[in-house]
Design a protein around this motif. Structure first.
Motif, PDB file in Angstrom:
ATOM      1  N   LEU A 156       0.850  -1.190   0.000  1.00  0.00           N
ATOM      2  CA  LEU A 156       0.000   0.000   0.000  1.00  0.00           C
ATOM      3  C   LEU A 156       0.882   1.234   0.000  1.00  0.00           C
ATOM      4  CD1 LEU A 156      -3.039   0.998   0.435  1.00  0.00           C
ATOM      5  CD2 LEU A 156      -2.348   1.372   2.789  1.00  0.00           C
ATOM      6  N   GLU A 157       0.547   2.157  -0.882  1.00  0.00           N
ATOM      7  CA  GLU A 157       1.303   3.398  -0.909  1.00  0.00           C
ATOM      8  C   GLU A 157       0.338   4.562  -1.027  1.00  0.00           C
ATOM      9  OE1 GLU A 157       4.221   3.662  -4.002  1.00  0.00           O
ATOM     10  OE2 GLU A 157       5.283   5.269  -2.964  1.00  0.00           O
ATOM     11  N   VAL A 158       0.428   5.474  -0.071  1.00  0.00           N
ATOM     12  CA  VAL A 158      -0.421   6.661  -0.085  1.00  0.00           C
ATOM     13  C   VAL A 158       0.475   7.844  -0.409  1.00  0.00           C
ATOM     14  CG1 VAL A 158      -1.841   8.163   1.359  1.00  0.00           C
ATOM     15  CG2 VAL A 158      -2.050   5.693   1.569  1.00  0.00           C
ATOM     16  N   LYS A 159       0.093   8.593  -1.468  1.00  0.00           N
ATOM     17  CA  LYS A 159       0.956   9.691  -1.914  1.00  0.00           C
ATOM     18  C   LYS A 159       0.203  11.012  -1.885  1.00  0.00           C
ATOM     19  CE  LYS A 159       3.635   7.250  -5.475  1.00  0.00           C
ATOM     20  NZ  LYS A 159       3.653   7.163  -6.940  1.00  0.00           N
ATOM     21  N   ILE A 170      -3.695   6.736  -4.098  1.00  0.00           N
ATOM     22  CA  ILE A 170      -3.578   5.562  -3.230  1.00  0.00           C
ATOM     23  C   ILE A 170      -3.290   4.364  -4.134  1.00  0.00           C
ATOM     24  CG2 ILE A 170      -4.707   4.080  -1.528  1.00  0.00           C
ATOM     25  CD1 ILE A 170      -6.600   6.444  -0.938  1.00  0.00           C
ATOM     26  N   LEU A 171      -2.126   3.745  -3.930  1.00  0.00           N
ATOM     27  CA  LEU A 171      -1.766   2.588  -4.754  1.00  0.00           C
ATOM     28  C   LEU A 171      -1.827   1.332  -3.900  1.00  0.00           C
ATOM     29  CD1 LEU A 171       1.420   4.048  -6.490  1.00  0.00           C
ATOM     30  CD2 LEU A 171      -0.872   3.915  -7.466  1.00  0.00           C
ATOM     31  N   TYR A 172      -2.500   0.309  -4.440  1.00  0.00           N
ATOM     32  CA  TYR A 172      -2.525  -0.992  -3.769  1.00  0.00           C
ATOM     33  C   TYR A 172      -1.874  -1.988  -4.716  1.00  0.00           C
ATOM     34  CZ  TYR A 172      -4.362  -5.412  -2.033  1.00  0.00           C
ATOM     35  OH  TYR A 172      -4.485  -6.707  -1.584  1.00  0.00           O
ATOM     36  N   CYS A 173      -0.813  -2.608  -4.285  1.00  0.00           N
ATOM     37  CA  CYS A 173      -0.013  -3.492  -5.131  1.00  0.00           C
ATOM     38  C   CYS A 173       0.360  -2.792  -6.435  1.00  0.00           C
ATOM     39  CB  CYS A 173      -0.751  -4.797  -5.449  1.00  0.00           C
ATOM     40  SG  CYS A 173      -1.048  -5.809  -4.009  1.00  0.00           S
ATOM     41  N   GLY A 174       0.683  -1.531  -6.330  1.00  0.00           N
ATOM     42  CA  GLY A 174       1.118  -0.771  -7.495  1.00  0.00           C
ATOM     43  C   GLY A 174       0.003  -0.225  -8.372  1.00  0.00           C
ATOM     44  N   LYS A 175      -1.241  -0.554  -8.017  1.00  0.00           N
ATOM     45  CA  LYS A 175      -2.372  -0.142  -8.851  1.00  0.00           C
ATOM     46  C   LYS A 175      -3.209   0.909  -8.124  1.00  0.00           C
ATOM     47  CE  LYS A 175      -6.190  -2.315 -11.045  1.00  0.00           C
ATOM     48  NZ  LYS A 175      -7.219  -2.795 -10.182  1.00  0.00           N
TER      49      LYS A 175
END
Lengths: 290, 238
Positions: free
Chosen positions: B5-8, B61-66
């Motif tokens: 998970l990546e929140v930008k 918000i990216l989940y598994c890069g998506k």
């Protein structure tokens, strides 16, 4: 005589119960009153009458087709009149939209089918005597169809995944979404199921009184709504219970006091019960826990 | 290990009031990450934005890069994200068993569901005793256990926990955090945890972010944050 009135009351009460379920289930998931419910019922009854009278469709197929049409119309009403505005959480706007939809459907029916009363008689009307009580074939049919419909609904709501999802939505739409439930689909399904039952009820009541007309939903809908409120709106057993109570009280009141006030008895009882139990007989009492 | 998970640069407004301002953080696969902050810092807002109950003003918000910013909330569960919402979000009129059942709503593998039910009942034996009970009758701790069991029934890759300690007695909180660690270790479930209870959160997590008035003010390994003077003063009461 008492048992005869009781029997008559249970029969009409079954009809109220089926219609009340539509109000109560929709209220359960969306906390709105679907004022167009009774008019959707009227439309479905007209379709049933047309199928039987002009296309000579066999009775069972006619009932199923008409109820299916009613279900689709019910879902369409949700899509057009409620879904676009409900997300904004404007209760008053939804109320007005519902009343507008109700009027629209009534006027559309007058335009398409005419404002007169049509006859609708496809079932057996022979009278039988059982234990000193008179019962007609029509009444036996209403009782058995009601019983079957309520049983199917019970199984669907309490024994299937769809039912669990429906009950989850009626607790919290947001939390239901977090479970992966497509809540719009469940809401749509709830309207569909409620309208399907209303369609069946409409055909039964249309045949019972041998009359189909554009405003036939009004009084029936009001009483069914009273039944839903009386039982505790949002509660499924409550709607069924309320329907039978309203039916029996109306029948006893008409038989022993005066048939001129038949309709007044139902509402009088509803008011009395709400004074004592504002949430209705089986209405939900919320327990909040941290 | 990759970022699950990546929140930008996420910003969220309630009307004109900003609730989150350009927050960025990430969770690696297999980690337990804690988001710690006081009341009103924006923790639950962050959770709701990830689970799509709230729409962000800007950010990614990216989940598994998506990207999942435009995803419908109900689709996230099938993608592998489960949330235990703040206040547990238990369907109280339903029984304990039904609540557990609904956690597996999207799954079709009957055998697997049966196995997982046994597994969650073993994880939370109290729930097995109360299977047939209406869940509104459970205690706060049991409700939290039920909410976690329900979320686990979806077999999530990423589990979001919103204030699991809220309103619970310290001894129960310890139990709950013990189980959180166990889930992460045994099932390799990645966990994002939002907490006011910094002590517990820092003990259970590998990394942590400190959030205050809608902004992330500190980040680091939980060990390092736990021994930090300033953190000790403001959050641990030492």
């Amino acid at each position: 005589m008492f048992f005869q009135h009781l029997l008559n009351g249970l029969i009409i009460g079954g009809i109220y119960a089926m219609v009340a379920l539509g109000y109560s289930m929709v209220y359960g998931v969306l906390q709105i009153v679907n004022w167009a419910h009774a008019d959707v019922l009227m439309f479905g009854t007209f379709i049933g009458m047309l199928l039987a009278t002009f296309l000579h469709v066999p009775v069972i197929a006619m009932v199923l087709l008409a109820a299916l049409f009613t279900a689709i119309l019910g879902m369409a009403v949700e899509r057009v009149a409620y879904r676009p505005i409900k997300s904004a959480n404007r209760r008053m706007a939804v109320l007005v939209s519902a009343l507008g939809m109700s009027t629209f459907l009534q006027n559309l029916a007058q335009l398409v089918f005419g404002s007169g009363t049509r006859q609708f008689k496809v079932f057996d009307t022979n009278a039988y005597e059982i234990g000193g009580m008179k019962i007609t074939g029509m009444q036996i049919l209403i009782l058995s169809v009601t019983a079957v419909m309520l049983l199917i609904l019970y199984i669907m709501v309490y024994r299937t995944k769809l039912g669990i999802a429906m009950r989850a939505c009626s607790v919290s739409i947001d939390n239901a979404k977090l479970m992966g439930i497509n809540t719009n689909m469940i809401i749509s399904g709830t309207f569909g199921v409620g309208a399907f039952m209303a369609g069946v009820a409409g055909i039964l009541v249309g045949n019972y009184y041998n009359a189909v007309y554009p405003t036939m939903g009004y009084l029936l809908g009001m009483k069914a709504f009273a039944a839903a409120i009386l039982g505790g709106i949002g509660s499924i057993p409550g709607a069924v219970f309320g329907g039978f109570i309203i039916g029996v009280i109306e029948s006893l009141g008409a038989g022993y006091i005066s048939s001129a006030y038949r309709d007044a008895f139902s509402f009088l009882v509803m008011i009395l019960i709400l004074i004592i139990r504002p949430a209705g007989l089986l209405g939900a009492k919320h327990i909040d826990k941290v | 290990m990759g970022k699950i998970l990546e929140v930008k640069d996420l910003s969220v407004n309630y009307g004109v009031v900003p609730a989150l301002r350009d927050i960025s953080f990430h969770v690696d696969e297999g980690e337990v990450v804690a988001l710690i902050g006081p009341n009103g810092a924006g923790k639950t807002t962050t959770m709701h934005t990830i689970s799509k109950l709230i729409k962000p003003k800007s950010g990614e918000i990216l989940y598994c890069g998506k990207s999942i910013v435009n995803e419908e909330p109900h689709n996230l569960v099938s993608m592998g994200i489960s949330q235990v919402p703040e206040g547990r979000g238990i369907f109280q009129p339903l029984t304990v068993a039904e609540n557990i059942e609904i956690g597996a709503y999207l799954r079709k593998d009957k055998e697997g569901i049966k196995r997982d039910k046994e597994w969650v009942y073993d994880l939370f034996p109290r729930l097995r005793e109360r299977m047939k009970q209406i869940s509104g009758t459970l205690s706060g701790g049991e409700l939290q256990m039920l909410a976690m069991a329900r979320a686990l029934m979806a077999r999530p890759k990423l589990l979001l926990l919103d204030e699991p300690s809220m309103g619970l007695a310290p001894v129960i909180v310890e139990d709950i955090f013990h189980i959180i660690k166990k889930i992460n270790k045994d099932q390799h479930t990645t966990i994002l945890l939002v907490e006011q209870n910094a002590q517990m959160a820092l003990t259970a997590s590998t990394r942590a972010y400190i959030i205050e008035v809608g902004q992330i003010i500190r980040e680091g390994s939980s060990k390092e944050l736990k021994s930090d003077d300033q953190i000790q003063k403001s959050y641990l009461g030492l």
